[in-house]
Design an enzyme around this catalytic site. Sequence first.
Site, mmCIF file in Angstrom:
data_model
loop_
_atom_site.group_PDB
_atom_site.id
_atom_site.type_symbol
_atom_site.label_atom_id
_atom_site.label_comp_id
_atom_site.label_asym_id
_atom_site.label_seq_id
_atom_site.Cartn_x
_atom_site.Cartn_y
_atom_site.Cartn_z
ATOM 1 N N GLN A 41 -24.469 64.250 27.152
ATOM 2 C CA GLN A 41 -25.051 63.531 28.280
ATOM 3 C C GLN A 41 -26.530 63.860 28.495
ATOM 4 O OE1 GLN A 41 -21.406 64.637 30.802
ATOM 5 N NE2 GLN A 41 -21.947 62.634 31.621
ATOM 6 N N HIS A 61 -23.167 53.383 19.121
ATOM 7 C CA HIS A 61 -24.032 52.680 18.156
ATOM 8 C C HIS A 61 -23.344 51.454 17.581
ATOM 9 C CE1 HIS A 61 -26.484 56.566 17.169
ATOM 10 N NE2 HIS A 61 -26.828 56.020 18.319
ATOM 11 N N ASP A 74 -28.962 58.713 22.392
ATOM 12 C CA ASP A 74 -29.906 59.137 21.347
ATOM 13 C C ASP A 74 -30.999 60.067 21.882
ATOM 14 O OD1 ASP A 74 -28.405 57.473 19.809
ATOM 15 O OD2 ASP A 74 -30.054 56.170 19.162
ATOM 16 N N ARG A 99 -23.762 75.548 34.130
ATOM 17 C CA ARG A 99 -22.701 75.201 33.185
ATOM 18 C C ARG A 99 -23.210 74.108 32.249
ATOM 19 N NH1 ARG A 99 -17.384 71.459 34.180
ATOM 20 N NH2 ARG A 99 -16.794 71.527 31.989
ATOM 21 N N HIS A 144 -16.997 69.379 25.211
ATOM 22 C CA HIS A 144 -17.099 68.359 26.255
ATOM 23 C C HIS A 144 -17.203 66.986 25.567
ATOM 24 C CE1 HIS A 144 -18.264 67.856 30.736
ATOM 25 N NE2 HIS A 144 -18.124 66.630 30.257
ATOM 26 N N ASN A 188 -13.131 70.536 28.193
ATOM 27 C CA ASN A 188 -13.302 69.828 29.452
ATOM 28 C C ASN A 188 -12.404 68.593 29.514
ATOM 29 O OD1 ASN A 188 -14.891 69.324 32.006
ATOM 30 N ND2 ASN A 188 -15.245 67.388 30.934
ATOM 31 N N GLU A 189 -11.533 68.555 30.503
ATOM 32 C CA GLU A 189 -10.792 67.352 30.888
ATOM 33 C C GLU A 189 -10.073 66.620 29.751
ATOM 34 O OE1 GLU A 189 -13.523 64.790 32.916
ATOM 35 O OE2 GLU A 189 -13.724 66.147 34.603
ATOM 36 N N ASN A 329 -12.109 70.067 38.381
ATOM 37 C CA ASN A 329 -13.126 69.041 38.615
ATOM 38 C C ASN A 329 -12.515 68.031 39.579
ATOM 39 O OD1 ASN A 329 -14.332 70.431 36.535
ATOM 40 N ND2 ASN A 329 -14.253 68.753 35.056
ATOM 41 N N TYR A 331 -13.278 64.538 42.040
ATOM 42 C CA TYR A 331 -14.178 63.464 42.467
ATOM 43 C C TYR A 331 -13.574 62.519 43.495
ATOM 44 C CZ TYR A 331 -17.358 64.789 38.729
ATOM 45 O OH TYR A 331 -18.224 65.488 37.935
ATOM 46 N N GLU A 401 -16.648 71.031 38.721
ATOM 47 C CA GLU A 401 -17.441 69.800 38.891
ATOM 48 C C GLU A 401 -17.073 69.152 40.209
ATOM 49 O OE1 GLU A 401 -17.289 66.718 35.849
ATOM 50 O OE2 GLU A 401 -17.423 68.243 34.274
HETATM 51 C C1 GAL Z 1 -16.394 64.140 34.619
HETATM 52 C C2 GAL Z 1 -17.031 64.547 33.307
HETATM 53 C C3 GAL Z 1 -18.532 64.574 33.339
HETATM 54 C C4 GAL Z 1 -19.143 63.450 34.163
HETATM 55 C C5 GAL Z 1 -18.419 63.294 35.488
HETATM 56 C C6 GAL Z 1 -18.899 62.145 36.344
HETATM 57 O O1 GAL Z 1 -15.122 63.644 34.408
HETATM 58 O O2 GAL Z 1 -16.589 65.825 32.936
HETATM 59 O O3 GAL Z 1 -18.982 64.577 32.034
HETATM 60 O O4 GAL Z 1 -19.271 62.322 33.461
HETATM 61 O O5 GAL Z 1 -17.046 63.117 35.262
HETATM 62 O O6 GAL Z 1 -18.255 60.968 36.054
#
Ligand code: GAL
Length: 526
Positions: A41, A61, A74, A99, A144, A188-189, A329, A331, A401
């Site tokens: 990222q 790509h 890129d 991290r 990741h 990760n995830e 993580n 969200y 996260e």
């Molecule tokens: C998580 C992921 C991150 C980032 C974040 C926001 O699931 O680990 O790389 O993209 O979501 O969407």
Amino acid sequence: MKYYVVLLSVLIERTWSTNDAPQQLKFPPWFKFGAATAAHQIEGAWNVSDKTPSVWDVFSHEKPSRIGDGSNGDVACDSYHLWREDIEMVTHLGLHFYRFSISWPRLLPSGFPDRISSAGRRYYSELIDGLLAAGVEPVVTVYHWDLPQSLQDLGGWTNPLVVDWFADYARVVFSLFADRVKTWITINEPLVFCDGAYTMGVYAPGVLSPDIGKYLCNRHALLAHAKAWRIYDQEFRDRYRGKISLANTITWYEPADGETDDVAEIVRQYGGGIFSHPIFSKKGGWPPVIAKMIAENSRRQGYPKSRLPPFTEKEIKFIRGTYDFYALNYYTSRVVRRARPGETIDAWPFFGAPELNVSLTVRPEWKKAPPSWFYINPVGIRHQIRWLKEQYGDVEVLIAENGYASHDPTAHDMDRVQFYKDHLEQVLLSIYEDGVNVTGFTAWSLMDNYEWMDGYVPKFGLFAVDFNDQRTRSPRTSASYYAAIIREHALIEPPEYLSVTQNATNTNTSYNSLILSFVLIVYFIK
Ligand code: GAL
């Protein structure tokens, strides 16, 4: 006595009085704050030196239309060249830890440890040394999502040999950096890179195989994590005394009005339990309710055995207990109800709904953030943390996260300030009210970056990055807010924020003043 009464009154006046607000605004002394990024990222330099393509390079790509804005990683934030600026941002914020992840094809161009790239090794080594010199702890994610394409060509996460491939790669990473890195995240995830790729086809490598590929990937990711954990445990821990776990993203699921909690619970077990029960529960293995459900679904569909490949007794033991903490993580949240007969169930945006035969919606009061999947429910993080404690006991929890995305590139991001304030408030409640050992919080993300299939449109950064220019980084208001929280080691209200919530705060304050006056009057009349 008089002094106690006055002291009590002052305490009432000074603490928050609503049930939802934490009584303590200070974080425990050992609590650490960080921010996160991931190699693909931010690094760019996708073919610099001897780096080979990852699945994400090839995925973006080959067919740019797979990515919302047709972009790729890129150049991204060009952190391969601008890592010193990244460290400047980290120190500007006063982070305790940063991290970041290591790119497998940058370190091992063939995917195998036949040759370690000297450029890749130097890059991560200098980054780690730079952080340590700045007094910041590096927290490293070994994987990741950027699998070397050469390994994808051999079947990637669906090939059982990937367990060894990953373990060999992890051993190289530990042998190069474990002298300086004390906190590790193996993977990760797995939910996102397995389900996003195989259930939905929207994440690299985009191989649609919801019935079979997804579960092979799940199984091998768990075994790969366990093998890497055991390598660290047996070959490195005595010398370096670090800790290591994997990171899971878990959406909080709650029942729709009129539904019973067991409907939500089965979705929790599917979204979080599949990647936690084998590692963190006392018994190990797949969550029994999920194993049963997939076995029944498989039989109904005509498969001779369950599509969820079982673990042997030996594998169950091998995976169980391979953790030193829980990396969560968080969200967003969803509301769950049983699907109605004949209802079409969409896997988007939350994996597994067709397997579970449930419909996932949101509550009208949850505010929408721009990415399609993102509804904001701060209390969800507290519910999720409490669920982990109920399921797996008193494990240390690191929030690995949590963060907010908008489409607004500008600096004055009060929505993000509000997001962090509301979520950190819930983290305090987890610590002080629910008694969970939460030891750290990681903001996603340090800076705007390449948000996978959504490209550069969602902005997750505490720092804005100018992608049309030299990748100049500039702090947003949320960066000052987060820095102030870290400095004070407490949840604080920045001046701009006060003007938004003045009324609410005033209500609390005057309510407290009333109680105060009452206590004092009663005392003095007596
Ligand atoms: C998580 C992921 C991150 C980032 C974040 C926001 O699931 O680990 O790389 O993209 O979501 O969407």
